[in-house]
Design a protein around this motif. Sequence first.
Motif, mmCIF file in Angstrom:
data_model
loop_
_atom_site.group_PDB
_atom_site.id
_atom_site.type_symbol
_atom_site.label_atom_id
_atom_site.label_comp_id
_atom_site.label_asym_id
_atom_site.label_seq_id
_atom_site.Cartn_x
_atom_site.Cartn_y
_atom_site.Cartn_z
ATOM 1 N N ASP A 90 0.829 -1.215 0.000
ATOM 2 C CA ASP A 90 0.000 0.000 0.000
ATOM 3 C C ASP A 90 0.862 1.263 0.000
ATOM 4 N N THR A 91 2.161 1.105 0.126
ATOM 5 C CA THR A 91 3.061 2.250 0.107
ATOM 6 C C THR A 91 2.966 2.983 -1.222
ATOM 7 N N ALA A 92 2.688 4.285 -1.146
ATOM 8 C CA ALA A 92 2.495 5.096 -2.354
ATOM 9 C C ALA A 92 2.226 6.534 -1.947
ATOM 10 N N VAL A 93 2.223 7.394 -2.938
ATOM 11 C CA VAL A 93 1.682 8.737 -2.748
ATOM 12 C C VAL A 93 0.194 8.655 -3.076
ATOM 13 N N TYR A 94 -0.620 9.114 -2.152
ATOM 14 C CA TYR A 94 -2.071 9.061 -2.313
ATOM 15 C C TYR A 94 -2.588 10.434 -2.729
ATOM 16 N N TYR A 95 -3.401 10.437 -3.776
ATOM 17 C CA TYR A 95 -3.942 11.665 -4.336
ATOM 18 C C TYR A 95 -5.462 11.688 -4.207
ATOM 19 N N CYS A 96 -5.959 12.843 -3.895
ATOM 20 C CA CYS A 96 -7.392 13.091 -3.872
ATOM 21 C C CYS A 96 -7.794 13.706 -5.213
ATOM 22 N N ALA A 97 -8.977 13.369 -5.686
ATOM 23 C CA ALA A 97 -9.467 13.894 -6.955
ATOM 24 C C ALA A 97 -10.937 14.273 -6.826
ATOM 25 N N ALA A 98 -11.351 15.234 -7.649
ATOM 26 C CA ALA A 98 -12.735 15.699 -7.639
ATOM 27 C C ALA A 98 -13.231 15.888 -9.058
ATOM 28 N N GLY A 99 -14.523 15.713 -9.235
ATOM 29 C CA GLY A 99 -15.098 15.904 -10.554
ATOM 30 C C GLY A 99 -16.605 16.064 -10.479
ATOM 31 N N ALA A 100 -17.183 16.443 -11.608
ATOM 32 C CA ALA A 100 -18.617 16.718 -11.644
ATOM 33 C C ALA A 100 -19.454 15.453 -11.674
ATOM 34 N N ALA A 101 -18.847 14.339 -12.041
ATOM 35 C CA ALA A 101 -19.615 13.098 -12.129
ATOM 36 C C ALA A 101 -18.853 11.969 -11.454
ATOM 37 N N PHE A 102 -19.574 10.999 -10.987
ATOM 38 C CA PHE A 102 -18.987 9.837 -10.325
ATOM 39 C C PHE A 102 -17.961 9.169 -11.222
ATOM 40 N N LEU A 103 -16.743 8.987 -10.711
ATOM 41 C CA LEU A 103 -15.641 8.333 -11.413
ATOM 42 C C LEU A 103 -15.103 9.164 -12.573
ATOM 43 N N THR A 104 -15.408 10.447 -12.569
ATOM 44 C CA THR A 104 -14.870 11.357 -13.580
ATOM 45 C C THR A 104 -14.247 12.546 -12.868
ATOM 46 N N TYR A 105 -12.912 12.751 -13.038
ATOM 47 C CA TYR A 105 -12.213 13.746 -12.236
ATOM 48 C C TYR A 105 -11.412 14.718 -13.081
ATOM 49 N N ASP A 106 -11.423 15.987 -12.664
ATOM 50 C CA ASP A 106 -10.623 16.990 -13.360
ATOM 51 C C ASP A 106 -9.842 17.889 -12.413
ATOM 52 N N SER A 107 -9.916 17.627 -11.124
ATOM 53 C CA SER A 107 -9.132 18.380 -10.138
ATOM 54 C C SER A 107 -8.372 17.387 -9.276
ATOM 55 N N TRP A 108 -7.124 17.733 -8.984
ATOM 56 C CA TRP A 108 -6.257 16.821 -8.240
ATOM 57 C C TRP A 108 -5.524 17.570 -7.133
ATOM 58 N N GLY A 109 -5.293 16.870 -6.027
ATOM 59 C CA GLY A 109 -4.462 17.417 -4.972
ATOM 60 C C GLY A 109 -2.996 17.138 -5.241
ATOM 61 N N GLN A 110 -2.148 17.591 -4.332
ATOM 62 C CA GLN A 110 -0.705 17.430 -4.484
ATOM 63 C C GLN A 110 -0.206 16.083 -3.975
ATOM 64 N N GLY A 111 -1.004 15.386 -3.213
ATOM 65 C CA GLY A 111 -0.632 14.055 -2.755
ATOM 66 C C GLY A 111 -0.071 14.045 -1.345
ATOM 67 N N THR A 112 -0.206 12.902 -0.687
ATOM 68 C CA THR A 112 0.362 12.685 0.635
ATOM 69 C C THR A 112 0.995 11.294 0.668
ATOM 70 N N GLN A 113 2.190 11.226 1.231
ATOM 71 C CA GLN A 113 2.955 9.981 1.214
ATOM 72 C C GLN A 113 2.472 9.042 2.307
ATOM 73 N N VAL A 114 2.247 7.802 1.930
ATOM 74 C CA VAL A 114 1.948 6.732 2.883
ATOM 75 C C VAL A 114 3.024 5.661 2.727
ATOM 76 N N THR A 115 3.690 5.345 3.815
ATOM 77 C CA THR A 115 4.735 4.330 3.798
ATOM 78 C C THR A 115 4.399 3.278 4.842
ATOM 79 N N VAL A 116 4.338 2.029 4.403
ATOM 80 C CA VAL A 116 4.020 0.919 5.293
ATOM 81 C C VAL A 116 5.256 0.027 5.391
ATOM 82 N N SER A 117 5.784 -0.084 6.581
ATOM 83 C CA SER A 117 6.984 -0.901 6.785
ATOM 84 C C SER A 117 6.599 -2.333 7.170
ATOM 85 N N SER A 118 7.445 -3.265 6.749
ATOM 86 C CA SER A 118 7.160 -4.691 7.036
ATOM 87 C C SER A 118 7.762 -5.119 8.357
#
Length: 118
Positions: A90-118
Motif C-alpha cells: 500500500d506504500t504510495a503517494v495518495y492523491y485526492c481527486a474531484a469531478g462533476a460526475a462519479f468516477l470522472t475527475y478533473d481536479s487533483w491534490g498534491q498528494g500525501t505519502q503513505v509508507t508501510v513498513s514490514s
Amino acid sequence: QVQLVESGGGLVQAGGSLRLSCAASGRTASSYAMGWFRQAPGKEREFVSAISWSGSNTYYADSVKGRFTISRDNAKNTVYLQMNSLKPEDTAVYYCAAGAAFLTYDSWGQGTQVTVSS
C-alpha cells in the motif's frame, strides 16, 4: 475546478491504520464526486476508491476492498479514506481527486505519502 489539499499520510507498520483527509475549497465543493488514487515508485497511478457527491455510492479497487473505507462530510467539504490492515504494497503517494460526475475527475491534490513498513 475545486482546490484539494490532502493530509494524514505518514509511516506505519504493516497491520496498522491511517486516515487520510482531503479538504476541498470552492462554493460547490460539496457537490463534487470525489476519489482517491495512489502511485507507487516506478508504477502508474491507480484507482483506489470513489464516492458520489451525496455519499450514497462508493466504489473500491479489489486490492483495498474490505480494508479501506471512503466517506465524506459535506458540511466540512472533506473526504476521508480510512485505511486499516495496511500492507507494504500500500506504500504510495495518495492523491485526492474531484469531478462533476462519479468516477470522472478533473481536479487533483498534491498528494500525501503513505509508507508501510514490514
